[in-house]
Scaffold this motif. Structure first.
Motif, PDB file in Angstrom:
ATOM      1  N   ARG A  58      41.218  18.082 -41.055  1.00 13.32           N
ATOM      2  CA  ARG A  58      39.935  18.192 -41.749  1.00 13.32           C
ATOM      3  C   ARG A  58      40.047  18.913 -43.089  1.00 13.32           C
ATOM      4  NH1 ARG A  58      36.360  19.052 -36.199  1.00 13.32           N
ATOM      5  NH2 ARG A  58      36.684  16.881 -35.526  1.00 13.32           N
ATOM      6  N   GLU A  59      40.973  19.835 -43.207  1.00 18.76           N
ATOM      7  CA  GLU A  59      41.172  20.493 -44.497  1.00 18.76           C
ATOM      8  C   GLU A  59      41.569  19.468 -45.554  1.00 18.76           C
ATOM      9  OE1 GLU A  59      43.456  24.398 -46.314  1.00 18.76           O
ATOM     10  OE2 GLU A  59      44.469  23.211 -44.778  1.00 18.76           O
ATOM     11  N   ALA A  60      42.443  18.544 -45.185  1.00 19.17           N
ATOM     12  CA  ALA A  60      42.873  17.506 -46.133  1.00 19.17           C
ATOM     13  C   ALA A  60      41.717  16.576 -46.487  1.00 19.17           C
ATOM     14  CB  ALA A  60      44.039  16.714 -45.543  1.00 19.17           C
ATOM     15  N   PHE A  61      40.853  16.295 -45.516  1.00 23.23           N
ATOM     16  CA  PHE A  61      39.685  15.455 -45.799  1.00 23.23           C
ATOM     17  C   PHE A  61      38.789  16.102 -46.849  1.00 23.23           C
ATOM     18  CE2 PHE A  61      35.167  14.603 -44.883  1.00 23.23           C
ATOM     19  CZ  PHE A  61      35.129  13.252 -45.184  1.00 23.23           C
ATOM     20  N   PHE A  62      38.467  17.392 -46.661  1.00 20.88           N
ATOM     21  CA  PHE A  62      37.598  18.068 -47.624  1.00 20.88           C
ATOM     22  C   PHE A  62      38.309  18.278 -48.962  1.00 20.88           C
ATOM     23  CE2 PHE A  62      35.394  19.369 -43.652  1.00 20.88           C
ATOM     24  CZ  PHE A  62      34.155  18.827 -43.961  1.00 20.88           C
ATOM     25  N   ALA A  63      39.630  18.403 -48.922  1.00 21.46           N
ATOM     26  CA  ALA A  63      40.386  18.478 -50.174  1.00 21.46           C
ATOM     27  C   ALA A  63      40.205  17.191 -50.973  1.00 21.46           C
ATOM     28  CB  ALA A  63      41.867  18.728 -49.883  1.00 21.46           C
ATOM     29  N   ALA A  64      40.208  16.055 -50.270  1.00 24.44           N
ATOM     30  CA  ALA A  64      39.993  14.770 -50.949  1.00 24.44           C
ATOM     31  C   ALA A  64      38.580  14.693 -51.518  1.00 24.44           C
ATOM     32  CB  ALA A  64      40.242  13.624 -49.975  1.00 24.44           C
ATOM     33  N   LEU A  65      37.588  15.208 -50.771  1.00 23.66           N
ATOM     34  CA  LEU A  65      36.227  15.230 -51.318  1.00 23.66           C
ATOM     35  C   LEU A  65      36.154  16.096 -52.567  1.00 23.66           C
ATOM     36  CD1 LEU A  65      33.769  15.494 -48.264  1.00 23.66           C
ATOM     37  CD2 LEU A  65      34.723  13.464 -49.365  1.00 23.66           C
ATOM     38  N   ALA A  66      36.932  17.178 -52.596  1.00 22.62           N
ATOM     39  CA  ALA A  66      36.900  18.103 -53.735  1.00 22.62           C
ATOM     40  C   ALA A  66      37.573  17.525 -54.966  1.00 22.62           C
ATOM     41  CB  ALA A  66      37.570  19.424 -53.355  1.00 22.62           C
ATOM     42  N   THR A  67      38.519  16.645 -54.784  1.00 17.07           N
ATOM     43  CA  THR A  67      39.302  16.129 -55.919  1.00 17.07           C
ATOM     44  C   THR A  67      38.969  14.674 -56.227  1.00 17.07           C
ATOM     45  OG1 THR A  67      41.120  15.680 -54.365  1.00 17.07           O
ATOM     46  CG2 THR A  67      41.186  17.761 -55.569  1.00 17.07           C
ATOM     47  N   GLU A  68      39.208  13.801 -55.275  1.00 20.36           N
ATOM     48  CA  GLU A  68      39.004  12.370 -55.523  1.00 20.36           C
ATOM     49  C   GLU A  68      37.534  12.011 -55.714  1.00 20.36           C
ATOM     50  OE1 GLU A  68      39.730   8.069 -53.285  1.00 20.36           O
ATOM     51  OE2 GLU A  68      40.883   9.827 -52.622  1.00 20.36           O
ATOM     52  N   PHE A  69      36.636  12.737 -55.058  1.00 20.34           N
ATOM     53  CA  PHE A  69      35.210  12.411 -55.125  1.00 20.34           C
ATOM     54  C   PHE A  69      34.445  13.392 -56.013  1.00 20.34           C
ATOM     55  CE2 PHE A  69      36.864  10.363 -51.416  1.00 20.34           C
ATOM     56  CZ  PHE A  69      36.147   9.186 -51.285  1.00 20.34           C
ATOM     57  N   ALA A  70      35.147  13.998 -56.961  1.00 25.10           N
ATOM     58  CA  ALA A  70      34.533  14.923 -57.918  1.00 25.10           C
ATOM     59  C   ALA A  70      34.089  14.159 -59.171  1.00 25.10           C
ATOM     60  CB  ALA A  70      35.539  16.010 -58.294  1.00 25.10           C
ATOM     61  N   PRO A  71      33.239  14.762 -60.004  1.00 33.11           N
ATOM     62  CA  PRO A  71      32.876  14.124 -61.274  1.00 33.11           C
ATOM     63  C   PRO A  71      34.115  13.927 -62.145  1.00 33.11           C
ATOM     64  CG  PRO A  71      31.422  15.975 -60.781  1.00 33.11           C
ATOM     65  CD  PRO A  71      32.542  16.042 -59.798  1.00 33.11           C
ATOM     66  N   GLU A  72      34.082  12.921 -62.998  1.00 34.86           N
ATOM     67  CA  GLU A  72      35.184  12.638 -63.901  1.00 34.86           C
ATOM     68  C   GLU A  72      35.082  13.556 -65.125  1.00 34.86           C
ATOM     69  OE1 GLU A  72      38.495  11.521 -65.332  1.00 34.86           O
ATOM     70  OE2 GLU A  72      37.801  10.524 -63.483  1.00 34.86           O
ATOM     71  N   PRO A  73      36.053  14.459 -65.341  1.00 33.30           N
ATOM     72  CA  PRO A  73      35.933  15.443 -66.432  1.00 33.30           C
ATOM     73  C   PRO A  73      35.720  14.815 -67.804  1.00 33.30           C
ATOM     74  CG  PRO A  73      37.724  16.048 -64.952  1.00 33.30           C
ATOM     75  CD  PRO A  73      37.266  14.685 -64.542  1.00 33.30           C
ATOM     76  N   GLU A  74      36.446  13.736 -68.097  1.00 36.81           N
ATOM     77  CA  GLU A  74      36.310  13.124 -69.423  1.00 36.81           C
ATOM     78  C   GLU A  74      34.908  12.546 -69.627  1.00 36.81           C
ATOM     79  OE1 GLU A  74      38.748  12.573 -67.331  1.00 36.81           O
ATOM     80  OE2 GLU A  74      40.528  13.368 -68.358  1.00 36.81           O
ATOM     81  N   THR A  75      34.362  11.951 -68.573  1.00 37.92           N
ATOM     82  CA  THR A  75      33.008  11.387 -68.667  1.00 37.92           C
ATOM     83  C   THR A  75      31.981  12.486 -68.878  1.00 37.92           C
ATOM     84  OG1 THR A  75      33.672   9.593 -67.175  1.00 37.92           O
ATOM     85  CG2 THR A  75      31.311   9.948 -67.488  1.00 37.92           C
ATOM     86  N   VAL A  76      32.138  13.603 -68.151  1.00 36.32           N
ATOM     87  CA  VAL A  76      31.228  14.731 -68.298  1.00 36.32           C
ATOM     88  C   VAL A  76      31.309  15.302 -69.716  1.00 36.32           C
ATOM     89  CG1 VAL A  76      30.697  17.074 -67.528  1.00 36.32           C
ATOM     90  CG2 VAL A  76      31.300  15.319 -65.849  1.00 36.32           C
ATOM     91  N   LEU A  77      32.528  15.479 -70.219  1.00 37.35           N
ATOM     92  CA  LEU A  77      32.710  16.040 -71.557  1.00 37.35           C
ATOM     93  C   LEU A  77      32.088  15.136 -72.616  1.00 37.35           C
ATOM     94  CD1 LEU A  77      33.888  18.161 -73.433  1.00 37.35           C
ATOM     95  CD2 LEU A  77      36.062  16.893 -73.403  1.00 37.35           C
TER      96      LEU A  77
END
Length: 429
Positions: A58-77
């Protein structure tokens, strides 16, 4: 940075994990354009996949939510730059959309499936446990909390009175979830549901008969100064018709996945309104509350502390002579030490409620607009009460017409307290 690198490593490992990768692929499909046409089926697949996921993954699952399913930095900028250059409504809408993480939409779509709300609460319990060692997961938890706060808005909740005619399943849950004063069995519970007592709970339409939070109330003649008379068994209970005071003596959260979602303050106010309608003769609404942080604060407070030194040292000496607390030790405490204890607790509640070691129950009621009214000696002689507060309990007064003013005072770093409490703030020589 080290934590982020750890999450990225976990995410990369998850993509090659035959147990976890199918679940992540279901999540990707669920938030894709194709997923919109088949939300229920895909959401159920995510729920089933997470339910079957071993705890170690489950730690790896939430790690994926934190990284792969995060906002795109370039798009936000890019969106932020556009808005900074031209703060139009259109650019703000684009920025808002860019900042919102894809995992928020994932959480929304999971919630649409049967059993989705309950699963999200279970997932957040796991997340809260994992977050302690992974601060980078705070962003994931913030998304959960943001959405749960909206979905568990008190306007969407159902308030119900719990009584002896309620289902056995619900009554068992009340016994199980009671967190302040343990319910020892059915006869104990029955006393708390007799005519001069009340129990109310909030329910959510998606969780059936699962209570979210409940409060227990004693309808009595005057403000209570000890908990035992409120919960001790009686062959016949008095009628509530002559009661002048409603004492809220226990409030218990039933859903750990809703930590941080404010429900207790709305529950108390809603119940007070309902009781006032049912029993218009009620004049006083107050609590009889524990001070769970008091002994911890005493243990961390230096023995030499200005004008409080003598009081601290006398209480410390008494505690050293009575390392194993027993009810008779509390009740036989010398009067000067009793006075020291009451004064120190007043100082703690008035001066420390905005600090890190401040009492959580005090913060809850004071922020809710109550006044610190009275501190009661030998009010809770249970093992828990003696361990946490040396038997002390507090009355917080809810003056319905003053709660907004007192809430604002607390926000402005001021603790509203009575004249009786103010007199305790001057220590003995």
């Amino acid at each position: 940075m080290a934590m982020l690198e750890k999450l990225l490593r976990l995410t990369q490992k998850a993509r090659g994990d035959r147990t976890l990768e199918p679940l992540l692929e279901s999540c990707r499909l669920l938030i894709s354009e194709r997923g919109q046409a088949n939300v229920y089926a895909l959401a159920l697949k995510v729920i089933e996949g997470y339910s079957a996921l071993p705890a170690a993954r489950r730690e790896a699952f939430f790690a994926a939510l934190a990284t792969e399913f995060a906002p795109e930095p370039e798009t936000v900028l890019s969106a932020a730059t556009q808005y900074a250059q031209a703060p139009t409504a259109q650019h703000l809408a684009v920025l808002t959309q860019a900042v919102e993480s894809p995992r928020q939409e994932l959480i929304r779509r999971i919630n649409r499936a049967p059993g989705g709300t309950a699963m999200l609460l279970a997932m957040r319990v796991d997340l809260l446990g994992l977050r302690k060692g992974n601060p980078e997961l705070n962003a994931v938890d913030a998304d959960y909390l943001h959405l749960l706060t909206s979905w568990f808005n008190p306007g969407f909740l159902r308030l119900e009175r719990v009584d002896w005619q309620s289902s056995a399943a619900l009554l068992e849950k009340i016994i199980h979830h009671e967190a302040v004063h343990e319910i020892s069995g059915w006869s104990d519970l029955r006393r708390r549901l007799q005519p001069d007592r009340r129990c109310y709970a909030f329910f959510h339409p998606q969780l059936g008969d699962e209570p979210l939070i409940f409060v227990e109330v004693a309808l009595v003649d005057e403000m209570a100064d000890a908990v035992a008379p409120l919960i001790e068994s009686k062959p016949e209970a008095a009628s509530a018709k002559g009661a002048k005071t409603a004492v809220f003596y226990s409030i218990s959260n039933c859903q750990p996945g809703l930590r941080g979602v404010s429900l207790g303050n709305f529950l108390i106010k809603k119940v007070a309104d309902q009781l006032k309608t049912e029993l218009p003769q009620l004049k006083t609404f107050c609590t009889l509350s524990p001070i769970p942080g008091f002994v911890r604060w005493l243990d961390k407070t230096p023995a030499e502390d200005g004008e409080w030194t003598a009081a601290l040292q006398r209480v410390a000496a008494w505690r050293q002579r009575h390392p194993t607390l027993a009810p008779e030790n509390i009740t036989r405490m010398p009067k000067p030490v009793q006075q020291d204890l009451l004064s120190l607790s007043a100082r703690y509640l008035v001066k420390q409620s905005h600090e890190a070691l401040g009492d959580p129950v005090a913060r809850f009621h004071l922020d809710n607009g109550a006044r610190l009214e009275r501190i009661n000696f030998a009010a809770d002689l249970s093992k828990k009460g003696m361990k946490q507060s040396l038997g002390l309990m507090v009355n917080y007064l809810y003056d319905i017409g003053e709660v907004e003013l007192r809430h604002q005072e607390f926000v402005n770093q001021k603790v509203s307290h009575s004249t009786a409490v103010r007199r305790l703030l001057k220590p003995q020589a």
